[in-house]
Design an enzyme around this catalytic site. Structure first.
Site, PDB file in Angstrom:
ATOM      1  N   THR B 157     -38.443  22.265  48.550  1.00 42.23           N
ATOM      2  CA  THR B 157     -38.741  23.555  48.910  1.00 42.23           C
ATOM      3  C   THR B 157     -38.401  24.392  47.624  1.00 42.23           C
ATOM      4  OG1 THR B 157     -38.363  23.462  51.070  1.00 42.23           O
ATOM      5  CG2 THR B 157     -38.381  25.492  50.409  1.00 42.23           C
ATOM      6  N   GLY B 196     -29.609  21.429  50.579  1.00 47.28           N
ATOM      7  CA  GLY B 196     -28.122  21.223  51.016  1.00 47.28           C
ATOM      8  C   GLY B 196     -27.385  20.581  49.818  1.00 47.28           C
ATOM      9  N   GLU B 447     -38.518  21.777  58.721  1.00 51.17           N
ATOM     10  CA  GLU B 447     -39.076  20.514  58.863  1.00 51.17           C
ATOM     11  C   GLU B 447     -40.397  20.951  59.707  1.00 51.17           C
ATOM     12  OE1 GLU B 447     -38.347  17.992  57.643  1.00 51.17           O
ATOM     13  OE2 GLU B 447     -36.395  18.290  56.634  1.00 51.17           O
TER      14      GLU B 447
END
Lengths: 682, 682
Positions: B157, B196, B447
């Site tokens: 992303t 993350g 997701e």
């Protein structure tokens, strides 16, 4: 700094004049300009710049920075006030104006999570004014206004007791010999819990406690209790005080806990305007605290304004971001479109704007009604307060309960929906939805818990319904309970919707009443019957709120138009918003509406839906102009996504870069933990 | 420590054996005991005690503590694994098992807000396994498993690009001369954003980028990019990396941003299992990444399990607290009752338990279906993947989309409702609803964004509907689209409800199709027609999810009973829960249900409602036993309100007292700010 090109295009193409709208929204050009001037004065002041986003601070750091900022703020605000009005008289309305500066847009822009000293001016001083005798006011009021040794809070709720006020356990025993009260929180569950500013800030608390004189109970009274030393700020003997910890929202408030163990105060620190304990211990009951009841209602009316403020902050952020953010192509190989061009996005955002505007119309009406009832009460004295016919207090109370409950619930849901409409970026604290949501969500519980308020309204509704069966005259807001005519689907779409909502409310009140009666006939107590009919009762109250909101918004619009308060372009758009709100409410309540209006057919519903989509399409080009018209200063929005210039990605990056965790290229934990783990080969 | 007396009474009076339930819920006695043993091992370990509640820490402190704890955790977990299975083979299923330990209840109990190294084992290693060649795996996989110099993350992303993956801007240009790729994020909006562990932790990232060879575009490929020096952890030249800042939830994750400016990597660091760039720059397209598609589906199936986990954590907390908390009297002068005795509270909590249990039944089914389809794909090779008849991938995809979307939305709403059902105390961070809500709410977007997933499902549904008109065979989950029979209200209440929901879904699919066609006939493109029919399409997908959830839950229950998987007392209660879920779904969807099933009358509805209330009353005595049966360890709940012993007020006070802001009797800001303000007399 340049403005995002897509936002510029939207503004250029709008038919709504956002300045025109802003003047109306602010209550006139004077108020708009005054607020803007005040905002410039404070927001341009480097004393109120924020080096680090509060969400990056520890809870303790946040407290300390909030105290520092708020003392600067209060001093400068007082200075501004003195310049403006050198001969200020300290009374209820002065206090109210000051409070609005603290809690309104000005305060929000500086303290997104509120601050500990607000409760001093709201609950503490208001209670002094409302419940203190003249001597008590002479002793405390002026000092409080100047914070001369007095930092107040208001301590009612306990760890184990909230809604059921009679259940409070804190007690005050009168010692006639020493003419003192002895205050105690005898159990853990009786610790005071929640009061704003109590944690580390306040040095005086108004404590609600059960009064006992010679072992005899005289109900709840209010006591002024010094809890910290005026000079050292050390907790006084017998006082156990601290902060209750982080919360979903309002983390600047310094909510606290308080245990009292044989804390003695002189007799003249029970607030004695309404009831007295004489020196010898004789208890004298005065006039019952009617205005207290009024205060509860007042707070709910204000809450309605607060939650619509939050809803429209969120709507402003979402609208601007949805224009700047481009995502997915609609047509072939043309570039990705603004998210707001997706009809699903319009359906998320525009109804929230409509809802906020309609809540505003209704809250203005409610405010006028509140002032009327207050005059009624003050004029009529005690007689008119006991529920005699012609007294509007029960009606006002019921309305303020269910409107506060339903508006808070829907505004909170709306803020969440708007956050979700901003995808991943809406999830970031720098977008500020979390803070707005926290404050809005808090209102679901404080000053009357949602379900409890609905049940109170439902009791009123059932009573009115029974009165209608007895052919008594009903108050205006519930007069539809008498009208049992079925829905006749006419040409006026909004009228159809409102009528259908009223019929649904009426039928649900009837059902709740029947359900209560059904349970009673099975030999359970009236209270248990109400409990068993709880679902029907709360549904009835919600349905009443929807019926009232929609009818009242339409009526207020008509009245504004009659009075010529709206310029033509504003009137046009507000008209579309009210219509959208009415239809949206109707469609969202379709389950109840269709159940209780079996005559509505598929063609009629399709017509309503088509009109709904038509309104979305018509409002779409004015979306940005509309939210511009709410005139939230960038500081008030406090959002990387919602700023007026639309520089979304730039601000997201800037905010990330100033995070303390990004100030060193390598965090210390690399050497202390990650490197050893890698060397040890997991 | 004593257990709260009210909770004890509930447990003694329950007819459900919570241990019996726990064994079924955990998948058998063996799994239950293994998990409990593991939890004891870790939760009793003083290395994992928490001195300060994370919500009191600064963002940076929280990061540092999370890193410290997680390295200890990984080392000890690996130790446990070695004891258990000395000859561990590193493959897909080993990795999956390890991941489940990190993200399941064990990991949750230690890291309520997750931790930065999880993504290394989930996305990073999974992608290596799925997209790396054998040589690449030989080079990277073993080192990654042992975290030997490799701390990975997965960067897809971008700041300006999420859902529309083709729009990603990061590019990789092949330099044939030096046999290297040159990676660049050419604009601000192309910065990677969200991965993350990227902020301060990872030193290698799998970066998705547009591949260009000699200026020619070859689509998205994955590249292994070292971003920090293995020994010093300094960002490498051309790498601009940091943390994106605090969020609504998951604040332990260290989500980061990443800019790449002429960063060169050797040719063998493009993951080349599916496509290759040869030394001279020749591009070779291999087998299309079918399993990638499978991975997306896999993540959605897992998400369903995650959100029901959060929902039931919240339900457990709310149930126990609602027994301990007493509020308001029901009958006369008897003491205040447990909040759970109010029917309005039962209606808030019990349907959430029912929902969680039914989501579990459906997710078990979905998991089996997923494995079937995977076998189909692996067996059938490429042919079966292109959508040929008999291939279940499109059906699985559509189901996983709408079930993930609807379950996440409803679970998030449920968590909020449960929080609100706990009044003011639910608002405290120590109650842990905020953290649970944050993680559940995140799944709404990640997701596969909610609305986007619904639209994908809707496209499938419309296609199937058109197929049904052509008399083609429909997949099982949508076979009701063919059955145009009206509702016949029979004796089986749940069957009536499911059928009504199916008819409502069918009619909404039909309406969406008609709406699309209507717009198309006005000469707009097919894409624009879909956009204009957006509301109808999303509604249809939601309706499909409801119809599927209810039917499937009933079928799964029947199958469990047939197989004898449920002991009698568990079967009885699970049966009540499934029935409650079906009826609750029916009633919540009343708007659509009544609109599209005009035959349902008031008597039938009253009957449904009575049964609903009856089920609440029957489930009420087993509420505590039920949530005990989910067997959440106190550490997993992480809540002052939800602990097994019900010592709510004690824990609230303990948590408040250990807050750092309460460690000094007088905060420094008193002397620096409050006292000067008081002396200056505001």
């Amino acid at each position: 700094m340049s403005v995002n090109a897509d936002l510029q295009k939207e503004r250029a193409a709008a038919t709504l004049d956002s300045e025109d709208f802003a003047r109306w929204w602010a209550g006139g050009a004077f108020h708009l300009e005054e607020r803007r001037a005040l905002e410039r004065r404070f927001y341009d002041d480097p004393d109120f710049a924020e080096a680090v986003h509060p969400s990056c601070l520890s809870y303790k750091e946040r407290y300390e920075q909030t105290v520092a900022r708020s003392t600067r703020f209060l001093a400068k605000l007082r200075q501004w006030q003195r310049e403006k009005q050198p001969q200020l008289q300290l009374d209820v309305s002065t206090l109210r104006d000051f409070r609005l500066l603290l809690s309104g847009s000005l305060g929000t822009g500086l303290f997104q999570q509120s601050f500990p000293l607000r409760v001093h001016f709201s609950m503490f001083m208001t209670t002094l004014l409302g419940q203190g005798t003249e001597e008590q006011q002479a002793q405390w009021l002026n000092r409080s206004w100047h914070m001369d040794g007095v930092l107040g809070t208001y301590a009612q709720t306990e760890l184990g007791h909230g809604t059921f006020v009679r259940g409070l356990e804190t007690r005050a025993d009168y010692d006639a010999e020493r003419q003192e009260f002895i205050l105690n929180t005898p159990t853990q569950s009786s610790y005071k819990w929640w009061p704003g500013g109590l944690g580390n800030t306040a040095n005086v608390a108004i404590v609600l406690a059960q009064l006992y004189v010679r072992g005899k109970h005289y109900g709840l009274q209010s006591f002024l209790v010094r809890i910290r030393d005026e000079r050292t700020h050390e907790p006084l003997p017998g006082v156990d005080v601290g902060d209750i910890g982080p919360r979903l929202g309002g983390n600047g408030v310094n909510n606290g806990f308080l245990g009292l163990h044989d804390v003695r105060i002189p007799r003249n620190q029970m607030l004695m305007k309404n009831a007295q304990v004489l020196a010898d211990g004789t208890f004298v009951q005065g006039r019952p605290p009617l205005l207290l009841y009024g205060t509860m209602v007042y707070v709910r009316v204000i809450t309605l304004k607060d939650v619509l403020f939050g809803l429209l902050q969120a709507a402003t952020i979402a609208t601007r971001y949805s224009v700047v953010r481009r995502q997915s192509r609609i047509d072939g190989d043309r570039p990705e479109v603004s998210v707001l061009d997706h009809t699903t996005q319009q359906a998320k955002i525009l109804p929230q704007i409509a809802r906020g505007v309609c809540y505003r119309l209704v809250s203005d009406w409610l405010w006028r009604f509140y002032e009327q009832v207050l005059q009624q009460l003050e004029g009529g004295g005690q007689g008119s307060a006991t529920g005699a016919r012609g007294n509007s207090l029960p009606e006002l109370h019921a309305l303020s309960c269910c409107l506060k409950a339903v508006a808070t619930d829907e505004a909170t849901e709306g803020v969440e929906l708007l956050r979700k409409s901003c995808g991943g970026h809406g999830f970031l604290s720098s977008a500020n939805f979390d803070s707005i949501h926290g404050l809005t969500a808090a209102a679901y519980t404080y000053e009357g818990e949602y379900t409890v308020l609905l049940l109170q309204t439902a009791r009123f509704l059932v009573r009115q319904y029974v009165d209608s069966l007895k052919r008594k005259v009903l108050p205006a807001s519930v007069s539809y309970l008498r009208d049992t005519a079925r829905l006749v689907w006419g040409k006026d779409l909004t009228a159809n919707c409102v009528r259908a909502l009223e019929i649904s409310a009426l039928e649900q009140v009837r059902q709740a009443w029947q359900s209560q009666n059904g349970h009673k006939s099975k030999k359970v107590s009236a209270e248990m019957a109400s409990n068993l009919a709880g679902r029907q009762l709360t549904s009835a109250a919600i349905a009443h709120a929807h019926a009232f909101f929609t009818r009242n918004a339409l009526e207020e619009l008509a009245s504004l138009r009659r009075k010529g308060d709206l310029s033509q372009n504003v009137s046009h758009v507000v008209g579309q918003l009210v219509e959208l709100f009415v239809i949206d409410t109707f469609l969202r309540q379709a389950g109840c509406v269709l159940r209780w209006n079996s005559g509505i057919n598929g063609t009629q519903l399709r017509f309503v839906e088509r009109r709904y989509e038509e309104l979305l399409a018509r409002l779409r080009p004015n979306a940005v102009a509309l939210v511009d018209g709410f005139d939230f200063h960038d500081r008030v929005l406090g959002s990387t996504l919602g700023c007026h210039d639309g520089r979304v990605y730039e601000r997201l990056m800037e905010e990330a870069r100033r995070n303390p965790v990004n100030q060193e290229p390598v965090n210390a934990s690399f050497h202390s933990h990650l490197l050893p783990m890698m060397r040890g080969k997991l």
